[in-house]
Design an enzyme around this catalytic site. Structure first.
Site, PDB file in Angstrom:
ATOM      1  N   ASP A 105       0.857  -1.195   0.000  1.00 31.38           N
ATOM      2  CA  ASP A 105       0.000   0.000   0.000  1.00 31.38           C
ATOM      3  C   ASP A 105       0.888   1.237   0.000  1.00 31.38           C
ATOM      4  OD1 ASP A 105       0.831  -0.674   2.526  1.00 31.38           O
ATOM      5  OD2 ASP A 105      -1.153  -0.628   3.445  1.00 31.38           O
ATOM      6  N   GLU A 166      -5.710   3.620   3.543  1.00 31.51           N
ATOM      7  CA  GLU A 166      -6.212   4.245   4.775  1.00 31.51           C
ATOM      8  C   GLU A 166      -7.714   4.504   4.693  1.00 31.51           C
ATOM      9  OE1 GLU A 166      -4.655   4.350   7.425  1.00 31.51           O
ATOM     10  OE2 GLU A 166      -2.509   4.545   7.040  1.00 31.51           O
TER      11      GLU A 166
HETATM   12 ZN   LIG Z   1      -2.797   3.243   8.680  1.00 29.69          ZN
HETATM   13 ZN   LIG Z   2      -1.108   0.918   7.249  1.00 28.15          ZN
END
Ligand SMILES: [Zn+2]
Ligand SMILES: [Zn+2]
Length: 427
Positions: A105, A166
């Protein structure tokens, strides 16, 4: 003299463990280690660059561009704009094998906690306080190491650089945008920084985190809001459960040798946390009382609603009660049992037993939308140690003093490049 003895023992041990064919396997892991050491300084530079220019969910333009350039330089086939600023790199090995995906990510988080490192964020209110700059760098490092030995590599490796973790949207967006038309992985892996010592990893089969649900209780207007809030608070406290004396919500205990998740009889098992501070909003003719709960056992989720409803129906507000429901059902991270055991065995064999800390609990409050990929492809999510008590570094995601020992980049690249090589070569 003693050194010599160790080398001989090592050779015998190598033969016993792997047999004749795995001499190559042993040496391919040596190539991984050497290459990871060679590129380590450059990876630290890349990580610090990502750290200084963090980008929020859905706005990862610069980060995405840097990833694309790096992968193209390595000679990978690259797809951009997958689910927003998502990037997919495809590395084809020189030999037949399986298709393995590695996911990182790439987004940062909104926070006003001042950055604690020298190469601090240059963007006010945005910071890599969750370590995704390190995750991204490790994935690039693995791509580099595997490209370097691609003639020896079996199968195909897909590198997924996912935006908007997130906000919990990125994985869904990539999938909706046709990710699994572009790639067809047999297995998927990924990691998150975690406050355990650098040099170690941890994970477990099945649930890594708790089941998180948003809960909503609706009443017709006309109820006394404060009194109903007292009722929902009382119900939340009544239904919450934990082993006696244990406080699984106290995350600072995570790595405690007895009460943390690494002890077989720890606090992080068989519990339910219902936040008792219900938020009240008005909607047309009704009031909504909303909160969040964390439950370790999926099978309890239905009965929580039934029990809460019974208590409301036994109260003086029953005539105004409309209903109780869960309003969000994001899947949790669920590790494939066989793949988890096989991965931990492999990393333990190549990098030593001390590289693995067993995980016996489920952590509250956290989840990762890696879980959406796992709904399509069996996979494993690892916790990677980034803390170092000698250096005063604690890598607890989202905590104000979050910091990472950059040695964890070297570790991550080595362990997981070795894992991918091995998995792609499994018939
Ligand atoms: Zn986070
Ligand atoms: Zn994270």
């Amino acid at each position: 003299m003693q050194k010599g003895v160790f080398i001989i023992i090592g050779l015998i041990f190598g033969f016993t463990l792997y047999g004749q064919s795995s001499i190559t396997e042993t040496s391919i892991h040596d190539l991984v280690k050497n290459r990871a050491d060679e590129i380590f300084d450059s990876l630290v530079e890349i990580r610090r660059d990502f750290h200084m220019y963090p980008e929020l969910s859905g706005k990862e333009q610069r980060t995405s561009k840097k990833i694309e350039e790096y992968l193209l330089d390595l000679g990978l086939e690259v797809k951009t704009g997958v689910g927003g600023y998502g990037v997919v790199g495809i590395l084809k090995g020189g030999k037949q094998g399986k298709k393995i995906a590695w996911r990182a990510d790439i987004d940062a988080f909104s926070t006003n906690f001042p950055d604690v490192v020298e190469f601090a964020s240059k963007r006010a209110g945005v910071r890599h306080i969750c370590g995704h700059d390190v995750h991204t760098t490790i994935a690039l490092g693995i791509a580099n190491v595997l490209s370097d030995i691609k003639d020896e590599l079996n199968g195909t490796v897909y590198f997924l650089f996912q935006p908007s973790e997130e906000s919990f949207e990125g994985a869904k967006l990539m999938i909706k945008d046709g990710l699994f038309d572009i790639i067809t992985p047999d297995e998927i892996y990924g990691l998150h920084m975690f406050p355990i010592p650098t040099g170690t990893i941890s994970t477990k089969p099945d649930e890594v985190f708790t089941y998180m649900r948003r809960i909503r209780v609706s009443f017709k207007k006309g109820v006394p809001v404060d009194s109903v809030k007292e009722l929902t608070t009382a119900i939340a406290r009544d239904l919450s459960r934990a082993k006696s004396e244990s406080k699984p919500w106290e995350l600072q205990n995570l790595s405690h040798p007895e009460i943390g998740i690494f002890s077989p009889d720890n606090s992080y098992q068989d519990y339910l946390i219902i936040r008792d501070n219900f938020r009240v909003t008005e909607l047309n003719d009704r009031y909504l009382f909303e909160s969040v709960l964390y439950e370790t056992d999926r099978l309890n989720l239905d009965s929580i609603l039934i029990k809460a409803e019974q208590q409301i129906l036994n109260s003086e507000y029953k005539d105004k009660f409309i209903g109780i429901e869960y309003t969000s059902e994001d899947p949790g991270v669920i590790n494939n049992k066989e793949l988890t055991e096989s991965a931990l065995n492999l990393i333990g064999e190549v990098y030593g037993g001390k590289s693995i800390i067993p995980d016996y609990g489920q952590i509250p409050f956290f989840n990762d939308d890696f879980s959406y990929f796992q709904q399509h492809v069996p996979g494993v999510y690892f916790l990677l140690g980034g803390s170092n008590s000698d250096k005063g570094l604690i890598s607890m995601p989202h905590s104000p003093n979050f910091a990472v020992d950059e040695e964890s980049i070297r570790i991550g690249v080595k362990y997981f490049a070795s894992l991918i090589i091995n998995r792609a070569n499994v018939k």
